[in-house]
Design a protein around this motif. Sequence first.
Motif, PDB file in Angstrom:
ATOM      1  N   SER A 144     -24.052 -33.292  -3.647  1.00  0.00           N
ATOM      2  CA  SER A 144     -24.922 -33.803  -4.615  1.00  0.00           C
ATOM      3  C   SER A 144     -26.134 -33.090  -4.516  1.00  0.00           C
ATOM      4  CB  SER A 144     -24.899 -35.170  -4.753  1.00  0.00           C
ATOM      5  OG  SER A 144     -23.781 -35.772  -5.094  1.00  0.00           O
ATOM      6  N   VAL A 175     -22.943 -33.007  -9.107  1.00  0.00           N
ATOM      7  CA  VAL A 175     -22.157 -33.930  -8.537  1.00  0.00           C
ATOM      8  C   VAL A 175     -20.983 -33.693  -7.810  1.00  0.00           C
ATOM      9  CG1 VAL A 175     -23.146 -35.560 -10.446  1.00  0.00           C
ATOM     10  CG2 VAL A 175     -20.908 -34.322 -10.662  1.00  0.00           C
ATOM     11  N   THR A 176     -20.159 -34.320  -6.947  1.00  0.00           N
ATOM     12  CA  THR A 176     -18.971 -34.053  -6.356  1.00  0.00           C
ATOM     13  C   THR A 176     -17.778 -34.802  -7.108  1.00  0.00           C
ATOM     14  OG1 THR A 176     -19.004 -35.993  -4.858  1.00  0.00           O
ATOM     15  CG2 THR A 176     -20.139 -33.901  -4.319  1.00  0.00           C
ATOM     16  N   ASP A 178     -15.694 -36.343  -5.555  1.00  0.00           N
ATOM     17  CA  ASP A 178     -15.582 -37.838  -4.688  1.00  0.00           C
ATOM     18  C   ASP A 178     -16.456 -38.765  -5.388  1.00  0.00           C
ATOM     19  OD1 ASP A 178     -13.496 -36.441  -3.160  1.00  0.00           O
ATOM     20  OD2 ASP A 178     -14.822 -35.897  -1.535  1.00  0.00           O
ATOM     21  N   GLU A 179     -17.666 -38.369  -5.522  1.00  0.00           N
ATOM     22  CA  GLU A 179     -18.613 -39.507  -5.889  1.00  0.00           C
ATOM     23  C   GLU A 179     -18.289 -39.906  -7.406  1.00  0.00           C
ATOM     24  OE1 GLU A 179     -22.680 -37.997  -7.697  1.00  0.00           O
ATOM     25  OE2 GLU A 179     -22.138 -36.938  -6.044  1.00  0.00           O
TER      26      GLU A 179
END
Length: 182
Positions: A144, A175-176, A178-179
Motif C-alpha cells: 500500500s 492497495v494490496t 490482502d488488505e
Amino acid sequence: MNVPATIAIVGSRVGRGGALTRILRPAYGRALETVYGRRGLPWSINGETFRISPSLRHMLPPVNEAPLFRFLAEGIEQGAVVFDIGSFLGTYAMLAARRAGESGRVMAFEPSPGSFRALQHHLAMNGLHAPRAVARCAAVGARSEQRRLLTFDNEPYRNMVAPSDTDGTDVVNVVTVDEVAA
C-alpha cells in the motif's frame, strides 16, 4: 425502432469512411447521447449485451478478447468472488457480476480517474451496485502506497504506475489484494 441498427445499415450502404459519414458522425454521436445518455446504449460485446456510455462505443469493439471472455463467462459460478484488476471501462466486471449473481461479489480496480468514472457509470447503467459490484479508483500492487500514474496520450486503455524516477499525471492509491480481501 432500433436506432443503432438502422444507422449501421445506412452506414454500411454509405460507407464508414465516406464524406457523408464523416459529416454526419458528430450529429449521430449527439443523437445517441440524447437518446441513451443516462440509461446507456445497448451494446453487444462478444454476444453479451451491456448498456454503455454512447460516447465510448468506439472503445468497446463488438468482438474483443473472445477466448478470454468465453473462459470467464463459462467459469464464473454463482456466488463467486472476482477481482477485476485494471478494469478499464468495466466489461469484465459487468460480465463477472452477472455470472456471480446476487450472492457473488466483484471488486473492480481502475487507477485512471477518467476510466474509473466510466466504469462506475457502466456498472450503474447495468444495475450492478454494491455489494454485488464495487469499483475502486486504485491500482493494485505488492504494498500500500501512493504513486504517480503514467498515462499515454490517445491511449486511455493504457496506463501504469510510474517508476519512481518518472513523473506521472495523477497520484493514485495502490492497495494490496490482502488488505482489500481482509
